[in-house]
Design a protein around this motif. Structure first.
Motif, PDB file in Angstrom:
ATOM      1  N   ALA A 281     -11.956   5.165  -0.804  1.00  0.00           N
ATOM      2  CA  ALA A 281     -10.124   4.587  -0.974  1.00  0.00           C
ATOM      3  C   ALA A 281      -9.063   5.567  -0.082  1.00  0.00           C
ATOM      4  N   PHE A 282      -9.749   6.837   0.239  1.00  0.00           N
ATOM      5  CA  PHE A 282      -8.787   7.881   0.868  1.00  0.00           C
ATOM      6  C   PHE A 282      -8.412   7.361   2.681  1.00  0.00           C
ATOM      7  N   ALA A 283      -9.624   6.668   3.207  1.00  0.00           N
ATOM      8  CA  ALA A 283      -9.508   6.014   4.147  1.00  0.00           C
ATOM      9  C   ALA A 283      -8.777   4.425   3.941  1.00  0.00           C
TER      10      ALA A 283
ATOM     11  N   VAL B 125      -8.850  -4.400   9.060  1.00  0.00           N
ATOM     12  CA  VAL B 125     -10.390  -4.447   8.205  1.00  0.00           C
ATOM     13  C   VAL B 125     -10.045  -3.406   8.014  1.00  0.00           C
ATOM     14  N   VAL B 126     -10.379  -3.113   6.656  1.00  0.00           N
ATOM     15  CA  VAL B 126     -10.643  -1.597   5.976  1.00  0.00           C
ATOM     16  C   VAL B 126     -12.279  -2.258   4.531  1.00  0.00           C
ATOM     17  N   ALA B 127     -13.185  -1.027   5.181  1.00  0.00           N
ATOM     18  CA  ALA B 127     -14.438  -0.967   4.528  1.00  0.00           C
ATOM     19  C   ALA B 127     -13.790  -0.800   3.206  1.00  0.00           C
ATOM     20  N   VAL B 128     -14.310  -1.121   1.913  1.00  0.00           N
ATOM     21  CA  VAL B 128     -14.199  -0.512   0.737  1.00  0.00           C
ATOM     22  C   VAL B 128     -15.631  -0.499   0.120  1.00  0.00           C
ATOM     23  N   ASP B 129     -15.763   0.474  -0.349  1.00  0.00           N
ATOM     24  CA  ASP B 129     -17.265   0.861  -0.984  1.00  0.00           C
ATOM     25  C   ASP B 129     -17.386   1.319  -2.762  1.00  0.00           C
TER      26      ASP B 129
ATOM     27  N   VAL C  59     -14.268  -2.614  -7.637  1.00  0.00           N
ATOM     28  CA  VAL C  59     -14.227  -1.599  -6.500  1.00  0.00           C
ATOM     29  C   VAL C  59     -12.188  -2.334  -5.899  1.00  0.00           C
ATOM     30  N   MET C  60     -12.738  -4.046  -6.205  1.00  0.00           N
ATOM     31  CA  MET C  60     -11.284  -4.628  -5.278  1.00  0.00           C
ATOM     32  C   MET C  60      -9.877  -4.612  -5.690  1.00  0.00           C
ATOM     33  N   ASP C  61     -10.141  -4.142  -7.381  1.00  0.00           N
ATOM     34  CA  ASP C  61      -8.879  -4.486  -8.290  1.00  0.00           C
ATOM     35  C   ASP C  61      -8.313  -2.877  -7.582  1.00  0.00           C
ATOM     36  N   ARG C  62      -9.846  -1.718  -8.030  1.00  0.00           N
ATOM     37  CA  ARG C  62      -8.847  -0.429  -6.971  1.00  0.00           C
ATOM     38  C   ARG C  62      -8.341  -0.752  -5.958  1.00  0.00           C
ATOM     39  N   ALA C  63      -8.783  -0.612  -5.002  1.00  0.00           N
ATOM     40  CA  ALA C  63      -8.201  -0.734  -3.109  1.00  0.00           C
ATOM     41  C   ALA C  63      -7.266  -2.337  -3.535  1.00  0.00           C
ATOM     42  N   GLN C  64      -6.729  -3.042  -4.574  1.00  0.00           N
ATOM     43  CA  GLN C  64      -5.155  -3.880  -4.681  1.00  0.00           C
ATOM     44  C   GLN C  64      -4.899  -2.995  -4.918  1.00  0.00           C
ATOM     45  N   LYS C  65      -4.692  -2.432  -5.773  1.00  0.00           N
ATOM     46  CA  LYS C  65      -3.514  -1.198  -6.573  1.00  0.00           C
ATOM     47  C   LYS C  65      -3.506   0.053  -5.716  1.00  0.00           C
ATOM     48  N   ILE C  66      -4.697   0.356  -4.759  1.00  0.00           N
ATOM     49  CA  ILE C  66      -3.811   1.598  -3.938  1.00  0.00           C
ATOM     50  C   ILE C  66      -2.718   0.767  -3.039  1.00  0.00           C
ATOM     51  N   CYS C  67      -2.783  -0.767  -2.341  1.00  0.00           N
ATOM     52  CA  CYS C  67      -2.478  -1.430  -1.598  1.00  0.00           C
ATOM     53  C   CYS C  67      -0.325  -2.223  -2.251  1.00  0.00           C
ATOM     54  N   LYS C  68      -0.575  -2.089  -3.551  1.00  0.00           N
ATOM     55  CA  LYS C  68       0.951  -2.428  -4.465  1.00  0.00           C
ATOM     56  C   LYS C  68       1.391  -2.491  -3.554  1.00  0.00           C
TER      57      LYS C  68
ATOM     58  N   TRP D 294      -5.254   6.406   3.980  1.00  0.00           N
ATOM     59  CA  TRP D 294      -4.335   6.468   5.199  1.00  0.00           C
ATOM     60  C   TRP D 294      -4.073   5.853   6.129  1.00  0.00           C
ATOM     61  N   CYS D 295      -5.191   4.567   5.957  1.00  0.00           N
ATOM     62  CA  CYS D 295      -5.102   3.221   7.046  1.00  0.00           C
ATOM     63  C   CYS D 295      -2.980   2.703   6.557  1.00  0.00           C
ATOM     64  N   LEU D 296      -2.914   2.984   5.383  1.00  0.00           N
ATOM     65  CA  LEU D 296      -1.672   2.610   4.993  1.00  0.00           C
ATOM     66  C   LEU D 296      -0.489   3.688   5.049  1.00  0.00           C
ATOM     67  N   ARG D 297      -0.870   4.225   5.455  1.00  0.00           N
ATOM     68  CA  ARG D 297       0.631   5.203   5.429  1.00  0.00           C
ATOM     69  C   ARG D 297      -0.007   5.378   6.885  1.00  0.00           C
ATOM     70  N   ASN D 298      -0.695   5.193   7.780  1.00  0.00           N
ATOM     71  CA  ASN D 298      -0.810   5.286   9.299  1.00  0.00           C
ATOM     72  C   ASN D 298      -0.515   4.548  10.131  1.00  0.00           C
ATOM     73  N   PHE D 299      -0.845   3.028   9.848  1.00  0.00           N
ATOM     74  CA  PHE D 299      -0.843   2.284  10.556  1.00  0.00           C
ATOM     75  C   PHE D 299       0.441   1.086   9.972  1.00  0.00           C
ATOM     76  N   VAL D 300       0.165   1.019   8.802  1.00  0.00           N
ATOM     77  CA  VAL D 300       1.308  -0.420   8.043  1.00  0.00           C
ATOM     78  C   VAL D 300       2.583  -0.145   8.100  1.00  0.00           C
ATOM     79  N   SER D 301       2.632   1.494   7.153  1.00  0.00           N
ATOM     80  CA  SER D 301       3.852   1.551   6.735  1.00  0.00           C
ATOM     81  C   SER D 301       4.583   1.745   8.166  1.00  0.00           C
ATOM     82  N   ILE D 302       4.482   1.800   9.689  1.00  0.00           N
ATOM     83  CA  ILE D 302       4.967   1.864  10.530  1.00  0.00           C
ATOM     84  C   ILE D 302       5.591   0.828  10.838  1.00  0.00           C
TER      85      ILE D 302
END
Length: 167
Positions: free
Chosen positions: A23-25, A13-17, A88-97, A28-36
């Motif tokens: 956005a930085f968190a 779960v990632v809190a977005v606001d 907010v959600m559009d921006r977060a989803q673009k980070i995840c794309k 960071w999560c994508l680079r350090n948790f998911v990419s592994i």
């Protein structure tokens, strides 16, 4: 003793606001948790992006200053809040794309962010909650509270608080 293997990936779960800290968190999560997990044959993780929309204030027909609130004004405030949540959600989803190895779920819920986040991690049995830190000082944290501090004490899973480096 045999190792227990989960049949599905982790629930993160990632809190977005809408702030730079969240956005930085998320990044960071994508680079350090998911990419592994992209380099392993482990099951696909689920990233649950959670935005807590503030509850609309309750107005009587007249506020304390004698200003009359019409239904059009309250509807306009609600539309703005919904549009902001979508942004907010559009921006977060673009980070995840660029991360194909993770499934992204979006949850927009109304209420206090602290309660929404703790309730969500408990409901979905999240493996971890990742959230940014606004870096409030002692006084501001004492006056308005800190969602990350509250969640670190009350969430039913480990909480990772990501502090954005000073610019």
């Amino acid at each position: 003793m045999a190792d227990v293997v989960k049949s599905e990936g982790r629930k993160i779960v990632v809190a977005v606001d809408g702030g730079e800290e969240s956005a930085f968190a998320l990044q960071w999560c994508l680079r350090n948790f998911v990419s592994i997990s992209a380099t392993t044959s482990s099951p696909r993780d689920t990233l649950v992006l959670v935005y807590a929309r503030p509850s609309p204030p309750m107005y009587s027909a007249m506020d304390g200053t004698g200003v009359l609130f019409s239904s059009e004004i309250t509807a306009s405030l609600d539309k703005y809040s919904r549009d902001f949540a979508d942004s907010v959600m559009d921006r977060a989803q673009k980070i995840c794309k660029d991360y194909n190895n993770v499934k992204v779920d979006v949850k927009v819920t109304e209420g206090d962010a602290r309660e929404v986040l703790c309730g969500t991690v408990e409901k979905i049995k999240a493996d971890v909650l990742v959230m940014g830190s606004h870096g409030y000082g002692f006084i501001k944290r004492a006056l308005i509270g800190s969602a990350s501090d509250y969640c670190s004490k009350n969430a039913k899973c480990p909480v990772v608080i990501v502090k954005r480096p000073a610019a």
